[in-house]
Design an enzyme around this catalytic site. Structure first.
Site, mmCIF file in Angstrom:
data_model
loop_
_atom_site.group_PDB
_atom_site.id
_atom_site.type_symbol
_atom_site.label_atom_id
_atom_site.label_comp_id
_atom_site.label_asym_id
_atom_site.label_seq_id
_atom_site.Cartn_x
_atom_site.Cartn_y
_atom_site.Cartn_z
ATOM 1 N N CYS A 227 0.869 -1.194 0.000
ATOM 2 C CA CYS A 227 0.000 0.000 0.000
ATOM 3 C C CYS A 227 0.895 1.230 0.000
ATOM 4 O O CYS A 227 2.013 1.178 0.492
ATOM 5 C CB CYS A 227 -0.865 -0.051 1.264
ATOM 6 S SG CYS A 227 -1.712 1.481 1.612
ATOM 7 N N ARG B 6 1.973 -2.832 5.555
ATOM 8 C CA ARG B 6 0.647 -3.190 6.103
ATOM 9 C C ARG B 6 0.363 -4.684 6.056
ATOM 10 O O ARG B 6 -0.608 -5.124 5.435
ATOM 11 C CB ARG B 6 -0.457 -2.403 5.420
ATOM 12 C CG ARG B 6 -0.284 -0.897 5.536
ATOM 13 C CD ARG B 6 -1.439 -0.116 4.967
ATOM 14 N NE ARG B 6 -2.618 -0.164 5.804
ATOM 15 C CZ ARG B 6 -3.765 0.474 5.485
ATOM 16 N NH1 ARG B 6 -3.844 1.135 4.358
ATOM 17 N NH2 ARG B 6 -4.806 0.419 6.282
HETATM 18 C C1 EPZ Z 1 -7.158 1.337 9.996
HETATM 19 O O1 EPZ Z 1 -6.279 0.608 9.126
HETATM 20 C C2 EPZ Z 1 -7.780 2.423 9.127
HETATM 21 N N1 EPZ Z 1 -8.461 1.801 8.020
HETATM 22 C C3 EPZ Z 1 -6.682 3.339 8.578
HETATM 23 O O2 EPZ Z 1 -7.317 4.424 7.889
HETATM 24 C C4 EPZ Z 1 -5.919 3.937 9.737
HETATM 25 O O3 EPZ Z 1 -4.844 4.689 9.234
HETATM 26 C C5 EPZ Z 1 -5.368 2.807 10.636
HETATM 27 O O4 EPZ Z 1 -6.442 1.956 11.077
HETATM 28 C C6 EPZ Z 1 -4.672 3.354 11.878
HETATM 29 O O5 EPZ Z 1 -5.510 4.180 12.600
HETATM 30 C C7 EPZ Z 1 -9.722 1.327 8.228
HETATM 31 O O6 EPZ Z 1 -10.283 1.403 9.297
HETATM 32 C C8 EPZ Z 1 -10.407 0.711 7.054
HETATM 33 P P1 EPZ Z 1 -3.901 -1.092 11.788
HETATM 34 P P2 EPZ Z 1 -5.696 -0.810 9.591
HETATM 35 O O7 EPZ Z 1 -4.144 -2.550 11.632
HETATM 36 O O8 EPZ Z 1 -6.717 -1.542 10.356
HETATM 37 C C9 EPZ Z 1 0.587 -2.755 11.548
HETATM 38 C C10 EPZ Z 1 -7.863 5.816 6.090
HETATM 39 O O9 EPZ Z 1 -7.200 6.758 5.634
HETATM 40 N N2 EPZ Z 1 -0.038 -4.094 11.428
HETATM 41 O O10 EPZ Z 1 -4.352 -0.429 13.032
HETATM 42 O O11 EPZ Z 1 -5.107 -1.452 8.395
HETATM 43 C C11 EPZ Z 1 0.291 -1.874 10.328
HETATM 44 O O12 EPZ Z 1 1.173 -2.127 9.284
HETATM 45 C C12 EPZ Z 1 -7.144 4.507 6.470
HETATM 46 O O13 EPZ Z 1 -9.082 5.849 6.282
HETATM 47 C C13 EPZ Z 1 0.789 -5.211 11.340
HETATM 48 O O14 EPZ Z 1 2.015 -5.093 11.342
HETATM 49 O O15 EPZ Z 1 -4.509 -0.311 10.534
HETATM 50 C C14 EPZ Z 1 0.432 -0.478 10.923
HETATM 51 O O16 EPZ Z 1 1.773 -0.118 10.932
HETATM 52 C C15 EPZ Z 1 -5.718 4.480 6.022
HETATM 53 N N3 EPZ Z 1 0.184 -6.426 11.241
HETATM 54 C C16 EPZ Z 1 -0.099 -0.655 12.336
HETATM 55 O O17 EPZ Z 1 -0.016 -2.065 12.630
HETATM 56 C C17 EPZ Z 1 -1.184 -6.593 11.238
HETATM 57 O O18 EPZ Z 1 -1.687 -7.724 11.140
HETATM 58 C C18 EPZ Z 1 -1.544 -0.197 12.548
HETATM 59 O O19 EPZ Z 1 -2.336 -0.810 11.555
HETATM 60 C C19 EPZ Z 1 -1.995 -5.442 11.326
HETATM 61 C C20 EPZ Z 1 -1.400 -4.191 11.436
#
Ligand code: EPZ
Length: 422
Positions: free
Chosen positions: A118, A123
């Site tokens: 992405c 991610r």
């Molecule tokens: C949610 O994404 C939101 N998307 C994102 O909004 C938002 O930026 C993000 O949460 C953080 O607040 C939706 O709700 C659809 P995470 P998500 O899992 O769930 C790492 C927007 O602009 N991670 O909380 O994908 C990940 O890489 C979008 O509306 C792992 O390593 O975010 C990141 O660095 C963009 N392994 C961190 O954790 C995993 O299995 C937080 O990601 C899962 C996550």
């Protein structure tokens, strides 16, 4: 290939109604697969991502009716089927991985395309998969697909190695029909997760600890479809507040939850703006002694990473130095190059951005690289001298409903031009 033409320099004035939250609606729409019958969702924003997730659940057997004008989505579920979702559908939106929870809960199997890279970061979904494995699911990766199988899901005590909004949502949805007690630790506290949890509870789920690091789910036999209203979008609310701030305007948000954007309103107060909050309204007007700020993005209730790019546009014009530290995603400064084209002075050192403010921004052709980067460019263009053309606006269509109409209603000179070349 539509694009925006924004003539900057207009002070925004007036009231703006905040739409339903994209990041709450996405998992809630998928969670409707957990109950047979008709679910009615209200305050559903009409966004590209919402249209995509509707196609995803239709692919799995749901029938839907979306009254976009009145934001009412009816979802009929009688027989859901696990089907290898076409990559075309999944690659457009990572949140498609949310179907794993409900499919495993109802069918004990799920075949979902592994989300690719992405713009904002690698991610991975390893925490989702590790959580499912803790619940006794066998996970195989085959030809870019996740093949998940479980004769019977088992309750589990699972601690997430890192706070993840997506994994918290997916594992909650997998646990609600799994008999026994599941305890999830190091959960996300985001309001979107609480909204999903309240929806599941209204359907009859037994969940406690929403909005805290530990969420406990006692599995129930059956869930019942309900009528539910999606909460307001805090990121859209923050974006419009910043548009009001950068234009030194007088903007009032209605139908929002002031507490959900407190980290931003605190920052704006410290930076010299007046903030008045009501039960579900927030008003911003310029105050005295405006100055730069220091911010670090963090999981909720910390400063949201989704407002990092938009707040950087404001930092570009505020007197003095601002420091922004991005801690959630490793590649979320793709908007910096475009802001520099408008005259911002930003230097990046690892995950730290130093913004020398007090700049008079000037129009230039620019383009969006992702949803929130796109919002930062629109905000900057509203303050820039001259007319700015912004390309690749399909990014902002994913998460902002009727952006042109809403900004025009506040007095912005913004036009959406059909059919650009790139
Ligand atoms: C949610 O994404 C939101 N998307 C994102 O909004 C938002 O930026 C993000 O949460 C953080 O607040 C939706 O709700 C659809 P995470 P998500 O899992 O769930 C790492 C927007 O602009 N991670 O909380 O994908 C990940 O890489 C979008 O509306 C792992 O390593 O975010 C990141 O660095 C963009 N392994 C961190 O954790 C995993 O299995 C937080 O990601 C899962 C996550």
């Amino acid at each position: 290939m539509d694009y925006y033409k924004i003539k900057g320099g207009k002070k925004l004035r007036g009231e703006i109604k905040i739409s339903g939250a994209k990041n709450a609606a996405l998992p809630i729409i998928v969670a409707s697969l957990l109950a047979d019958g008709e679910t009615v969702l209200k305050n559903v924003p009409d966004l590209m991502d919402i249209r995509t997730i509707i196609r995803v659940i239709e692919y799995l057997g749901a029938e839907t009716e979306f009254d976009r004008e009145n934001h009412i989505l009816k979802i009929k579920v009688s027989k859901i089927k696990n089907g290898e979702m076409p990559y075309e559908l999944v690659k457009t939106m990572r949140a498609s991985v949310y179907v794993m929870g409900p499919l495993l809960a109802r069918l004990g199997e799920a075949d979902v395309s592994l989300p690719g890279g992405c713009a904002i970061g690698e991610r991975p979904v390893d925490i989702h998969l590790a959580g499912f494995e803790a619940m006794g699911v066998r996970i195989e990766l085959e030809h870019g697909n996740i093949k998940a199988r479980a004769k019977k899901l088992a309750p589990a005590n699972f601690t997430m190695r890192q706070i993840s909004v997506g994994a918290t949502a997916n594992l909650m949805m997998a646990s609600v029909l799994t008999s026994g007690k599941t305890v999830l630790e190091n959960c996300a506290l985001e309001p979107d997760i609480v909204d999903l949890g309240l929806f599941l509870k209204k359907m009859g789920a037994n969940i406690s600890g929403l909005g805290t690091e530990r969420i406990t789910i006692e599995g129930v036999k059956k869930l019942t479809p309900v009528t539910y209203t999606i909460m307001p979008d805090r990121i859209e609310a923050g974006t419009f507040l910043l548009a009001g701030a950068i234009t030194k305007g007088d903007v009032t948000l209605t139908d929002c939850v002031p507490e959900h954007i407190q980290s931003l309103t605190d920052l704006l107060k410290e930076s010299g703006y007046n903030i008045e909050t009501g039960k579900n309204t927030v008003r911003i007007t310029p105050g005295k002694n405006q100055k730069g700020f220091m911010i670090k993005t963090l999981p909720y209730p910390g400063f949201p990473t989704d407002l990092q790019a938009p707040v950087m546009s404001l930092a570009s014009i505020l007197p003095g130095i601002s420091v922004i530290i991005e801690t959630i995603f490793e590649n979320r400064y793709t908007h910096v190059g475009e802001l520099r084209r408008l005259g911002s002075d930003i230097s990046i050192e690892g995950n730290v951005a130093i913004v020398k403010g007090g700049k008079k921004l000037m129009s230039a052709p620019i383009m969006m690289s992702d949803l929130r980067a796109g919002a930062s460019l629109v905000i900057a263009a509203l303050a820039a001298k001259g007319t700015t053309e912004i390309r690749r606006i399909y990014h902002s269509d994913r998460g902002y409903e009727k952006l042109t109409e809403k900004l025009s209603a506040l007095g912005a000179d913004i036009k959406r031009v059909k059919g650009g070349t790139f």
